[in-house]
Design a protein around this motif. Structure first.
Motif, PDB file in Angstrom:
ATOM      1  N   ARG A  20       0.837  -1.205   0.000  1.00 36.82           N
ATOM      2  CA  ARG A  20       0.000   0.000   0.000  1.00 36.82           C
ATOM      3  C   ARG A  20       0.874   1.257   0.000  1.00 36.82           C
ATOM      4  NH1 ARG A  20      -3.444  -1.563   3.561  1.00 36.82           N
ATOM      5  NH2 ARG A  20      -2.156  -1.034   5.355  1.00 36.82           N
ATOM      6  N   GLU A  21       1.919   1.254   0.813  1.00 33.21           N
ATOM      7  CA  GLU A  21       2.832   2.393   0.879  1.00 33.21           C
ATOM      8  C   GLU A  21       3.554   2.600  -0.452  1.00 33.21           C
ATOM      9  OE1 GLU A  21       6.901   3.625   3.232  1.00 33.21           O
ATOM     10  OE2 GLU A  21       5.473   2.327   4.259  1.00 33.21           O
ATOM     11  N   ALA A  22       4.036   1.519  -1.045  1.00 35.19           N
ATOM     12  CA  ALA A  22       4.725   1.621  -2.337  1.00 35.19           C
ATOM     13  C   ALA A  22       3.774   2.107  -3.422  1.00 35.19           C
ATOM     14  CB  ALA A  22       5.317   0.273  -2.719  1.00 35.19           C
ATOM     15  N   ALA A  23       2.539   1.607  -3.413  1.00 36.01           N
ATOM     16  CA  ALA A  23       1.558   2.025  -4.415  1.00 36.01           C
ATOM     17  C   ALA A  23       1.253   3.510  -4.273  1.00 36.01           C
ATOM     18  CB  ALA A  23       0.280   1.191  -4.277  1.00 36.01           C
ATOM     19  N   ARG A  24       1.084   3.987  -3.059  1.00 32.65           N
ATOM     20  CA  ARG A  24       0.800   5.414  -2.843  1.00 32.65           C
ATOM     21  C   ARG A  24       1.930   6.285  -3.376  1.00 32.65           C
ATOM     22  NH1 ARG A  24      -1.271   4.901   3.211  1.00 32.65           N
ATOM     23  NH2 ARG A  24      -3.382   4.221   2.788  1.00 32.65           N
ATOM     24  N   GLU A  25       3.145   5.867  -3.109  1.00 33.59           N
ATOM     25  CA  GLU A  25       4.305   6.632  -3.579  1.00 33.59           C
ATOM     26  C   GLU A  25       4.325   6.706  -5.107  1.00 33.59           C
ATOM     27  OE1 GLU A  25       9.165   6.463  -3.366  1.00 33.59           O
ATOM     28  OE2 GLU A  25       8.006   5.552  -1.744  1.00 33.59           O
ATOM     29  N   LEU A  26       4.120   5.569  -5.743  1.00 30.78           N
ATOM     30  CA  LEU A  26       4.129   5.530  -7.213  1.00 30.78           C
ATOM     31  C   LEU A  26       2.946   6.290  -7.800  1.00 30.78           C
ATOM     32  CD1 LEU A  26       5.215   1.812  -7.623  1.00 30.78           C
ATOM     33  CD2 LEU A  26       6.551   3.825  -8.297  1.00 30.78           C
ATOM     34  N   GLU A  27       1.782   6.168  -7.186  1.00 37.94           N
ATOM     35  CA  GLU A  27       0.607   6.908  -7.660  1.00 37.94           C
ATOM     36  C   GLU A  27       0.821   8.407  -7.509  1.00 37.94           C
ATOM     37  OE1 GLU A  27      -2.651   3.395  -6.731  1.00 37.94           O
ATOM     38  OE2 GLU A  27      -2.319   4.952  -5.232  1.00 37.94           O
ATOM     39  N   GLY A  28       1.522   8.794  -6.438  1.00 40.61           N
ATOM     40  CA  GLY A  28       1.849  10.197  -6.221  1.00 40.61           C
ATOM     41  C   GLY A  28       2.734  10.766  -7.317  1.00 40.61           C
ATOM     42  N   MET A  29       3.455   9.897  -8.004  1.00 37.57           N
ATOM     43  CA  MET A  29       4.303  10.309  -9.124  1.00 37.57           C
ATOM     44  C   MET A  29       3.545  10.253 -10.444  1.00 37.57           C
ATOM     45  SD  MET A  29       7.999   8.618  -8.353  1.00 37.57           S
ATOM     46  CE  MET A  29       7.768   7.338  -7.148  1.00 37.57           C
ATOM     47  N   GLY A  30       2.246   9.908 -10.373  1.00 37.69           N
ATOM     48  CA  GLY A  30       1.424   9.896 -11.568  1.00 37.69           C
ATOM     49  C   GLY A  30       1.308   8.560 -12.275  1.00 37.69           C
ATOM     50  N   HIS A  31       1.821   7.494 -11.678  1.00 37.04           N
ATOM     51  CA  HIS A  31       1.754   6.174 -12.294  1.00 37.04           C
ATOM     52  C   HIS A  31       0.438   5.477 -11.964  1.00 37.04           C
ATOM     53  CE1 HIS A  31       5.942   6.498 -13.391  1.00 37.04           C
ATOM     54  NE2 HIS A  31       6.263   6.722 -12.125  1.00 37.04           N
ATOM     55  N   VAL A  32       0.046   4.558 -12.819  1.00 39.61           N
ATOM     56  CA  VAL A  32      -1.085   3.660 -12.555  1.00 39.61           C
ATOM     57  C   VAL A  32      -0.464   2.387 -12.007  1.00 39.61           C
ATOM     58  CG1 VAL A  32      -2.930   2.304 -13.601  1.00 39.61           C
ATOM     59  CG2 VAL A  32      -2.469   4.626 -14.414  1.00 39.61           C
ATOM     60  N   VAL A  33      -0.879   1.971 -10.817  1.00 38.28           N
ATOM     61  CA  VAL A  33      -0.258   0.833 -10.138  1.00 38.28           C
ATOM     62  C   VAL A  33      -1.192  -0.367 -10.123  1.00 38.28           C
ATOM     63  CG1 VAL A  33       0.762   0.025  -7.985  1.00 38.28           C
ATOM     64  CG2 VAL A  33       1.102   2.397  -8.693  1.00 38.28           C
ATOM     65  N   LEU A  34      -0.694  -1.495 -10.594  1.00 40.71           N
ATOM     66  CA  LEU A  34      -1.403  -2.773 -10.505  1.00 40.71           C
ATOM     67  C   LEU A  34      -0.826  -3.491  -9.285  1.00 40.71           C
ATOM     68  CD1 LEU A  34      -1.242  -3.636 -14.288  1.00 40.71           C
ATOM     69  CD2 LEU A  34      -3.183  -2.725 -13.028  1.00 40.71           C
ATOM     70  N   ASN A  35      -1.632  -3.587  -8.238  1.00 42.40           N
ATOM     71  CA  ASN A  35      -1.160  -4.042  -6.933  1.00 42.40           C
ATOM     72  C   ASN A  35      -1.772  -5.401  -6.577  1.00 42.40           C
ATOM     73  OD1 ASN A  35      -0.531  -4.383  -4.249  1.00 42.40           O
ATOM     74  ND2 ASN A  35      -1.234  -2.378  -3.602  1.00 42.40           N
ATOM     75  N   PRO A  36      -0.980  -6.474  -6.598  1.00 40.06           N
ATOM     76  CA  PRO A  36      -1.515  -7.798  -6.282  1.00 40.06           C
ATOM     77  C   PRO A  36      -1.950  -7.950  -4.821  1.00 40.06           C
ATOM     78  CG  PRO A  36       0.856  -7.912  -6.447  1.00 40.06           C
ATOM     79  CD  PRO A  36       0.454  -6.532  -6.893  1.00 40.06           C
ATOM     80  N   ALA A  37      -1.491  -7.069  -3.958  1.00 43.40           N
ATOM     81  CA  ALA A  37      -1.863  -7.158  -2.543  1.00 43.40           C
ATOM     82  C   ALA A  37      -3.313  -6.763  -2.314  1.00 43.40           C
ATOM     83  CB  ALA A  37      -0.938  -6.289  -1.696  1.00 43.40           C
ATOM     84  N   THR A  38      -3.969  -6.230  -3.334  1.00 39.24           N
ATOM     85  CA  THR A  38      -5.380  -5.858  -3.189  1.00 39.24           C
ATOM     86  C   THR A  38      -6.325  -6.968  -3.657  1.00 39.24           C
ATOM     87  OG1 THR A  38      -5.437  -4.788  -5.359  1.00 39.24           O
ATOM     88  CG2 THR A  38      -4.863  -3.396  -3.468  1.00 39.24           C
ATOM     89  N   LEU A  39      -5.766  -8.077  -4.113  1.00 32.40           N
ATOM     90  CA  LEU A  39      -6.597  -9.211  -4.524  1.00 32.40           C
ATOM     91  C   LEU A  39      -7.257  -9.837  -3.300  1.00 32.40           C
ATOM     92  CD1 LEU A  39      -4.231 -10.893  -7.151  1.00 32.40           C
ATOM     93  CD2 LEU A  39      -6.306  -9.571  -7.598  1.00 32.40           C
TER      94      LEU A  39
END
Length: 64
Positions: A20-39
């Protein structure tokens, strides 16, 4: 850029928070994140792998 978030899940009790922390950081940079931890829980290992492989097919190529 579309990014698949990869890392250790099995055996790491804090993986959801780490992802979740890594996804937030990447999303903050404008990326679209595909996060398997949300499955959802309850799928087989084979199910998770099929979903994750499909996600990899939709990510942006890595710049070299």
């Amino acid at each position: 850029m579309k990014i698949y978030l990869a890392g250790r899940i099995a055996g790491d009790r804090k993986y959801r928070a780490k992802f979740r922390e890594a996804a937030r950081e990447l999303e903050g940079m404008g990326h679209v994140v595909l996060n398997p931890a949300t499955l959802p829980d309850g799928l087989t290992d084979a199910d998770y792998m099929q979903i994750c492989i499909a996600c990899l097919l939709y990510t942006s190529p890595s710049p070299r």
